[in-house]
Write an enzyme that holds these catalytic residues in place. Structure first.
Site, PDB file in Angstrom:
ATOM      1  N   SER A 222      48.331  38.283 -11.642  1.00 54.74           N
ATOM      2  CA  SER A 222      47.605  39.556 -11.709  1.00 54.74           C
ATOM      3  C   SER A 222      48.152  40.482 -12.805  1.00 54.74           C
ATOM      4  O   SER A 222      49.332  40.402 -13.180  1.00 54.74           O
ATOM      5  CB  SER A 222      47.703  40.277 -10.363  1.00 54.74           C
ATOM      6  N   THR A 223      47.307  41.378 -13.261  1.00 52.37           N
ATOM      7  CA  THR A 223      47.712  42.373 -14.250  1.00 52.37           C
ATOM      8  C   THR A 223      48.823  43.253 -13.682  1.00 52.37           C
ATOM      9  O   THR A 223      49.788  43.608 -14.386  1.00 52.37           O
ATOM     10  CB  THR A 223      46.499  43.234 -14.665  1.00 52.37           C
ATOM     11  N   GLY A 226      51.991  41.389 -13.916  1.00 57.54           N
ATOM     12  CA  GLY A 226      52.307  41.246 -15.344  1.00 57.54           C
ATOM     13  C   GLY A 226      52.976  42.513 -15.882  1.00 57.54           C
ATOM     14  O   GLY A 226      53.961  42.452 -16.628  1.00 57.54           O
ATOM     15  N   GLU A 243      49.278  35.617 -18.906  1.00 61.17           N
ATOM     16  CA  GLU A 243      47.858  35.265 -18.727  1.00 61.17           C
ATOM     17  C   GLU A 243      47.442  35.887 -17.408  1.00 61.17           C
ATOM     18  O   GLU A 243      47.802  35.392 -16.339  1.00 61.17           O
ATOM     19  CB  GLU A 243      47.719  33.732 -18.739  1.00 61.17           C
ATOM     20  N   CYS A 277      40.858  32.074 -13.328  1.00 63.16           N
ATOM     21  CA  CYS A 277      41.081  33.257 -14.158  1.00 63.16           C
ATOM     22  C   CYS A 277      39.893  33.511 -15.075  1.00 63.16           C
ATOM     23  O   CYS A 277      39.392  34.618 -15.157  1.00 63.16           O
ATOM     24  CB  CYS A 277      42.384  33.120 -14.941  1.00 63.16           C
TER      25      CYS A 277
HETATM   26  P1  NDP Z   1      50.538  37.877  -8.355  1.00 63.72           P
HETATM   27  O1  NDP Z   1      49.953  38.088  -9.657  1.00 63.72           O
HETATM   28  O2  NDP Z   1      51.102  39.064  -7.683  1.00 63.72           O
HETATM   29  O3  NDP Z   1      51.688  36.791  -8.550  1.00 63.72           O
HETATM   30  C1  NDP Z   1      52.547  36.433  -7.531  1.00 63.72           C
HETATM   31  C2  NDP Z   1      53.688  35.696  -8.183  1.00 63.72           C
HETATM   32  O4  NDP Z   1      54.381  36.579  -9.065  1.00 63.72           O
HETATM   33  C3  NDP Z   1      54.685  35.208  -7.157  1.00 63.72           C
HETATM   34  O5  NDP Z   1      55.194  33.969  -7.588  1.00 63.72           O
HETATM   35  C4  NDP Z   1      55.755  36.282  -7.218  1.00 63.72           C
HETATM   36  O6  NDP Z   1      57.022  35.785  -6.888  1.00 63.72           O
HETATM   37  C5  NDP Z   1      55.737  36.677  -8.670  1.00 63.72           C
HETATM   38  N1  NDP Z   1      56.225  38.053  -8.858  1.00 63.72           N
HETATM   39  C6  NDP Z   1      55.933  39.136  -8.146  1.00 63.72           C
HETATM   40  N2  NDP Z   1      56.562  40.215  -8.652  1.00 63.72           N
HETATM   41  C7  NDP Z   1      57.274  39.783  -9.710  1.00 63.72           C
HETATM   42  C8  NDP Z   1      58.125  40.409 -10.655  1.00 63.72           C
HETATM   43  N3  NDP Z   1      58.384  41.712 -10.598  1.00 63.72           N
HETATM   44  N4  NDP Z   1      58.667  39.641 -11.617  1.00 63.72           N
HETATM   45  C9  NDP Z   1      58.399  38.338 -11.673  1.00 63.72           C
HETATM   46  N5  NDP Z   1      57.602  37.682 -10.799  1.00 63.72           N
HETATM   47  C10 NDP Z   1      57.048  38.410  -9.837  1.00 63.72           C
HETATM   48  O7  NDP Z   1      49.510  37.074  -7.542  1.00 63.72           O
HETATM   49  P2  NDP Z   1      48.972  36.967  -6.075  1.00 63.72           P
HETATM   50  O8  NDP Z   1      49.118  35.553  -5.715  1.00 63.72           O
HETATM   51  O9  NDP Z   1      49.519  38.008  -5.141  1.00 63.72           O
HETATM   52  O10 NDP Z   1      47.447  37.317  -6.363  1.00 63.72           O
HETATM   53  C11 NDP Z   1      47.039  38.648  -6.618  1.00 63.72           C
HETATM   54  C12 NDP Z   1      45.803  38.637  -7.479  1.00 63.72           C
HETATM   55  O11 NDP Z   1      46.106  38.050  -8.749  1.00 63.72           O
HETATM   56  C13 NDP Z   1      44.648  37.805  -6.957  1.00 63.72           C
HETATM   57  O12 NDP Z   1      43.898  38.544  -6.030  1.00 63.72           O
HETATM   58  C14 NDP Z   1      43.889  37.490  -8.215  1.00 63.72           C
HETATM   59  O13 NDP Z   1      43.000  38.539  -8.491  1.00 63.72           O
HETATM   60  C15 NDP Z   1      44.955  37.431  -9.292  1.00 63.72           C
HETATM   61  N6  NDP Z   1      45.315  36.073  -9.680  1.00 63.72           N
HETATM   62  C16 NDP Z   1      45.066  35.684 -10.959  1.00 63.72           C
HETATM   63  C17 NDP Z   1      45.335  34.407 -11.352  1.00 63.72           C
HETATM   64  C18 NDP Z   1      45.056  33.951 -12.741  1.00 63.72           C
HETATM   65  O14 NDP Z   1      44.768  32.783 -12.932  1.00 63.72           O
HETATM   66  N7  NDP Z   1      45.210  34.787 -13.746  1.00 63.72           N
HETATM   67  C19 NDP Z   1      45.884  33.419 -10.426  1.00 63.72           C
HETATM   68  C20 NDP Z   1      46.165  33.933  -9.120  1.00 63.72           C
HETATM   69  C21 NDP Z   1      45.889  35.225  -8.772  1.00 63.72           C
HETATM   70  P3  NDP Z   1      57.779  36.408  -5.624  1.00 63.72           P
HETATM   71  O15 NDP Z   1      56.923  36.113  -4.454  1.00 63.72           O
HETATM   72  O16 NDP Z   1      59.094  35.719  -5.584  1.00 63.72           O
HETATM   73  O17 NDP Z   1      57.881  37.864  -5.894  1.00 63.72           O
END
Ligand code: NDP
Length: 469
Positions: A222-223, A226, A243, A277
């Site tokens: 997610s943004t 990111g 991405e 995505c």
């Molecule tokens: P997130 O974007 O929040 O990613 C979660 C991942 O990021 C976990 O592995 C988490 O690890 C890690 N993370 C969280 N915080 C940090 C940080 N500060 N630094 C580094 N890593 C971090 O995705 P979600 O799965 O919660 O999905 C949320 C939304 O993202 C979805 O609803 C969708 O809209 C979108 N999405 C987009 C995708 C794409 O292909 N671009 C793919 C999947 C989701 P930890 O648990 O250890 O914190």
């Protein structure tokens, strides 16, 4: 090369007493997985750091050969990998889903091995000779999502390894088993320490991005996360590729043939049950053919089977997790409450197990409706009517994201003119969302930065060095 069964694969990657992992289609228990402790995360990074110099010292040909052998290992175990992926992620075995994803992993490894990275001669005029080389960065922290958990991991791992880096990979907590299974198979071929998994939910990703021993972060998600990664990395300044998904617009011009484009529109929006995505997440259609396009799309969509992934007939599955189900449900309810017309779906059967949300098409919807302006990341497509293509382009560009877009028209030149005005990293014409290991892929605006795939993707996991003299 030995071939794993689904049972031997699950046994190799699960830990008794760990966190339970359930099938999102049936809610059945698949296995249990251990989350890494902070000490284990630190040890994983240290192992990758220790292995990196000797990995970088191998010749490019050796690393390319190992990537091909890794592809062989994937192919030898393809059915077990696809079955586990289907059970954990929910995507069906057939259609552009689990078997397709596992096949893509092997194809991407091979293509990454075969992409030439020539040394660029910048100046050679008799007095100055300057060359641009691409050197290994060091340790890559790869944080991978739950929608294409094996393929996106390979997108991060394969180029990183090819360019002489080692990798610490953290799969999404929603699809940990798929990530571990992929790494288990790759590590039957790779030397120890070159590709190290860590698992967990809540703080493991942040521990990777905060580590001074990680030199490059690749993140797909997610943004919001990111942006957090950019903040966390300010003190160590690792290189970053982000991405971050988006809210891709498709624009259908008045000269398009509604019946001819219906199937392409469908798969552009609903591949992986919309959890992609670069799926088409909002569709703008000219008033003159609006009703025909909506009807043709709904007629095609109504006949695409959704159900349990291991059932060979299905090509659409459940949402992978309840969080995403909640997002889709909330957005469709907002659309209904606003008076938009639900042409198909929109009414989930909550009496059955699993995170199934029916294929949903919503017409006559306000361009500012939340289902249009927020990312649904699921099987619910809003179709917006437009009268002037200038308005459609303005609306396509109005959001803070810009991963992909598409233009649908019988006139390729006209479509290319419109494509040039869409703010997105890729604009497809008469299709949406197709990726190719030879063609760079990345976003603009809130969809992140950095390119993956092709030689540009390889350069993104390397340090450019000028040798002058
Ligand atoms: P997130 O974007 O929040 O990613 C979660 C991942 O990021 C976990 O592995 C988490 O690890 C890690 N993370 C969280 N915080 C940090 C940080 N500060 N630094 C580094 N890593 C971090 O995705 P979600 O799965 O919660 O999905 C949320 C939304 O993202 C979805 O609803 C969708 O809209 C979108 N999405 C987009 C995708 C794409 O292909 N671009 C793919 C999947 C989701 P930890 O648990 O250890 O914190």
């Amino acid at each position: 090369m030995s071939t794993l069964t689904i049972d031997s694969l699950v046994a190799a990657i699960t830990t008794p007493g760990g966190r339970e992992v359930h099938d999102p289609a049936t809610e059945a228990l698949i296995g249990t997985v251990a989350d890494s402790t902070p000490a284990e995360v630190a040890a994983a990074i240290a192992a990758a750091r220790a292995a990196q110099p000797s990995w970088a010292a191998r010749s490019d040909d050796e690393r390319r050969t190992l990537l091909h052998q890794a592809a062989d290992a994937i192919e030898a175990n393809a059915e077990a990998l696809a079955e586990l992926l289907s059970r954990e992620q929910g995507k069906p075995l057939n259609g552009p889903n689990a078997r397709f994803e596992v096949g893509g992993c092997a194809a991407w490894l091979r293509a990454t091995a075969e992409t030439p990275v020539p040394t660029e001669v910048l100046v050679d005029d008799g007095t100055t000779h300057a060359e641009l080389h691409y050197r290994p960065i060091g340790v890559v922290g790869a944080i991978t999502p739950w929608n294409w958990p094996m393929l996106i991991a390979v997108w991060q791992i394969a180029p990183s390894l090819r360019m002489g880096n080692t990798v610490v990979n953290k799969p999404s907590e929603y699809t940990t088993l798929s990530g571990l299974a992929l790494i288990h198979v790759l590590n039957t071929v790779l030397p120890a320490g070159v590709l190290v998994p860590v698992t967990g939910a809540g703080d493991v990703g942040a521990a990777i991005t905060a580590s001074a021993d990680v030199d490059k972060i690749m993140f797909t998600g997610s943004t919001k996360t990111g942006k957090k990664i950019v903040e966390t990395t300010a003190s160590n300044l690792p290189r970053i590729t982000l991405e971050l998904g988006g809210n891709d617009a498709g624009i259908v011009l008045p000269d398009a043939d509604p019946k001819a484009i219906a199937e392409g529109l469908f798969w552009g929006a609903f591949i992986n049950t919309g959890q992609t995505c670069a799926a088409m997440k909002r569709l703008y259609v000219h008033d003159s053919i609006y009703d025909e396009v909506v009807d043709a799309l709904a007629a095609f969509a109504a006949n695409v089977p959704m159900g349990v992934g291991l059932d060979e007939q299905n090509v659409l599955g459940p949402l992978q997790n309840k969080m995403q189900y909640g997002v889709v449900d909330r957005l469709v309810e907002a659309a209904k409450a606003s008076g938009a017309r639900v042409v198909l779906g929109g009414d989930p059967d909550t009496s059955k197990p699993g995170n199934f949300y029916p294929t949903t098409i919503v017409a006559d919807i306000d361009p500012q409706n939340p289902l249009v302006v927020e990312e649904q990341f699921g099987p619910a497509l809003p179709v917006i009517r437009y009268h002037d293509v200038e308005d459609a382009i303005a609306q396509a560009n109005a959001l803070e994201v810009g991963l992909g877009g598409s233009v649908w028209s019988a006139d390729r030149d006209r479509a290319r003119e419109v494509a040039a005005r869409i703010q997105a990293g890729t604009v497809w014409i008469n299709s949406h969302g197709g990726v190719d290991p030879r063609i760079p892929f990345g976003g603009v605006k809130g969809s992140g930065y950095g390119l993956e795939f092709g030689v540009e993707g390889l350069k993104g996991v390397a340090v450019p060095q000028v040798v002058n003299g």
